[in-house]
Design an enzyme around this catalytic site. Structure first.
Site, PDB file in Angstrom:
ATOM      1  N   TYR A 150      34.229  22.959   6.223  1.00 13.84           N
ATOM      2  CA  TYR A 150      33.784  22.434   5.799  1.00 13.84           C
ATOM      3  C   TYR A 150      34.706  20.804   5.278  1.00 13.84           C
ATOM      4  O   TYR A 150      35.935  21.348   4.403  1.00 13.84           O
ATOM      5  CB  TYR A 150      32.865  22.174   4.643  1.00 13.84           C
ATOM      6  CG  TYR A 150      32.433  20.876   3.474  1.00 13.84           C
ATOM      7  CD1 TYR A 150      31.283  19.994   4.283  1.00 13.84           C
ATOM      8  CD2 TYR A 150      33.370  21.030   1.958  1.00 13.84           C
ATOM      9  CE1 TYR A 150      30.891  19.154   2.679  1.00 13.84           C
ATOM     10  CE2 TYR A 150      33.181  19.431   1.621  1.00 13.84           C
ATOM     11  CZ  TYR A 150      32.176  18.607   1.966  1.00 13.84           C
ATOM     12  OH  TYR A 150      31.696  17.540   1.304  1.00 13.84           O
ATOM     13  N   GLY A 207       0.597  -1.141  -0.040  1.00 16.03           N
ATOM     14  CA  GLY A 207      -0.123  -0.093   0.149  1.00 16.03           C
ATOM     15  C   GLY A 207       0.626   1.203   0.014  1.00 16.03           C
ATOM     16  O   GLY A 207       1.809   0.622   0.282  1.00 16.03           O
ATOM     17  N   GLY A 242      -7.196  -5.291   0.905  1.00 16.40           N
ATOM     18  CA  GLY A 242      -7.313  -5.729   2.798  1.00 16.40           C
ATOM     19  C   GLY A 242      -6.494  -6.520   3.661  1.00 16.40           C
ATOM     20  O   GLY A 242      -5.295  -6.994   2.474  1.00 16.40           O
ATOM     21  N   HIS A 278      36.191  25.358  13.480  1.00 19.54           N
ATOM     22  CA  HIS A 278      35.030  25.773  12.997  1.00 19.54           C
ATOM     23  C   HIS A 278      34.548  26.587  11.918  1.00 19.54           C
ATOM     24  O   HIS A 278      35.434  25.947  11.753  1.00 19.54           O
ATOM     25  CB  HIS A 278      34.350  27.373  14.136  1.00 19.54           C
ATOM     26  CG  HIS A 278      35.499  28.296  14.864  1.00 19.54           C
ATOM     27  ND1 HIS A 278      35.964  27.944  15.619  1.00 19.54           N
ATOM     28  CD2 HIS A 278      36.825  28.209  14.139  1.00 19.54           C
ATOM     29  CE1 HIS A 278      37.376  29.186  16.453  1.00 19.54           C
ATOM     30  NE2 HIS A 278      37.998  28.498  14.985  1.00 19.54           N
TER      31      HIS A 278
END
Length: 428
Positions: free
Chosen positions: A335, A15, A80, A332
């Protein structure tokens, strides 16, 4: 196999889940580094069911074929929960014993809860055992109906319930254990004569109990354990619970998490004792953080990263697919991606490893920074490039060539001061 103690399991993951309002099938939505269905599998696999069958819809079957130790069964049409279990019947085969049935949208279920359910079923000799929980506002959940002795009588789906039944607060979690023989017999007898026009697995419970089979109830100690996810709101609620569980496990193992509510650590992350994680930090995927490492506020540690002992990942630092050596500091605003940084190195503020060449056909390259290196503020390293041990890099440098060990690299234009420049501008 004729072993009354054998256990098979059927996990229903078919589903789309239309209430999610998503092109992604509900059971595949990510939660703390796993798909929703993977959390359920992690809870049931330690019980050792054989086989463990995952029932899925045709459009999600391929996405689940990466699962090890499971059998995939496809429910061709969404008819179902009863029909979903029928779809698994061939995979179960003629095995006797017990069948555990559970839903793939209950990511908060635990191994302990499932063991309690299976043990309760076996110890009472019941033919069917269900695991309900109590909600003050049960909404669309099916209601548990008990007989005069307090045992299980039936499960009534909300659309088919009477006003009296809707007033009941004990609800169905879609977690069951059946006697295999009784389950297959009951599945042959159910029909879609209900408000939804579906084959309800709950009708099997009614057939078994009304036919003289023993019904048993094992109530979940907390409703959180069995809550289903059907909306983005419930997805976020489940994520918060899983976050708290993961953080608690790390803290009990000796990790300091300063603000657990703002710290998101995925399931695959490994943190050694005496790691400190500051607020607003995200650590994702296959990450290993060694003893004594400090991870600063607003840090983002991504998959493929290893941080060795007593290193520091500081404030507003992002690290991806990199090795950070012992005692190395990235304090600090930097990257670091696809890089290897040796021990005892200091990476100054505003450093970036530029690892993508932006040339067609070229992949990402690696940056290698050696031991005891001192970089300057606002350095960029254009990979592939290697900085030798004990080297220094001047502030503002863009490094495009290798730097030998013990060298000072300067890669910037020389400063030039133009005397009287500002005064001249005022007279223009």
């Amino acid at each position: 196999m004729n072993d009354t103690h054998s256990l098979s399991a059927i996990l229903m993951a078919a589903g789309q889940g239309t209430r999610m309002r998503s092109a992604t099938p509900k059971h595949l939505h990510p939660l703390l580094g796993r798909r929703m269905v993977d959390w359920v599998l992690a809870a049931v696999e330690p019980l050792g069911p054989d086989p463990l069958v995952v029932v899925t819809s045709p459009d999600t079957a391929d996405a689940l074929r990466d699962l090890d130790s499971v059998t995939i069964a496809v429910q061709q049409e969404p008819r179902g929960t009863g029909d979903a279990v029928v779809s698994a019947r061939t995979a179960i085969g003629s095995r006797d014993g017990h069948v555990l049935v559970l839903s793939g949208d209950t990511p908060l279920v635990t191994e302990e809860l499932l063991r309690a359910l299976v043990d309760g079923h076996r110890s009472t000799g019941a033919t069917v055992t269900v695991l309900p929980f109590v909600l003050d506002e049960p909404g669309a959940y099916g209601r548990i109906v008990r007989d005069a002795s307090g045992e299980l009588a039936a499960i009534v789906e909300a659309p088919d319930a009477s006003p009296e039944e809707l007033a009941l607060t004990e609800v169905n979690s879609s977690l069951y254990v059946f006697s295999a023989e009784a389950l297959w017999d009951a599945l042959d007898r159910i029909d879609p004569h209900n408000a939804q026009g579906e084959l309800y697995l709950t009708d099997c419970v009614r057939h078994i109990v009304s036919g003289g089979g023993g019904g048993h109830v094992v109530v979940a100690p907390s409703p959180v354990l069995a809550l289903g996810v059907n909306t983005r709101v419930e997805l976020a609620q489940a994520a918060a619970v899983l976050r708290d569980r993961i953080n608690e496990q790390h803290m009990l193992a000796g990790v300091t998490i300063v603000d657990p509510n703002s710290t998101w650590i995925e399931a695959a992350v490994r943190l050694e004792a005496d790691v400190t994680v500051h607020p607003f930090t995200v650590i994702r995927g296959d990450v290993t953080v060694g003893q004594g490492v400090e991870i600063g506020p607003f840090a983002y540690v991504r998959p493929g990263t290893q941080v060795d002992r007593e290193a520091k990942i500081g404030t507003f630092v992002e690290v991806k697919n990199s090795w950070i050596g012992a005692r190395t500091k990235i304090p600090h605003l930097s990257y670091v991606g696809d890089a290897d940084i040796g021990e005892d190195t200091n990476v100054a503020a505003g450093n970036i490893t530029a690892n993508f060449p932006h040339e067609k056909g070229e992949g990402k390259q690696r940056t290698t920074i050696g031991r005891n290196v001192r970089t300057g503020v606002d350095n960029s390293f254009l990979a592939p490039v290697t900085i030798g041990d004990n080297a220094w890099v001047a502030a503002g440098s863009v490094i495009t060539e290798d730097v030998p060990p013990d060298a000072l690299a300067i890669a910037r234009a020389r400063q030039e001061n133009k005397e009287g420049y500002a005064g001249g501008k005022r007279h223009d």
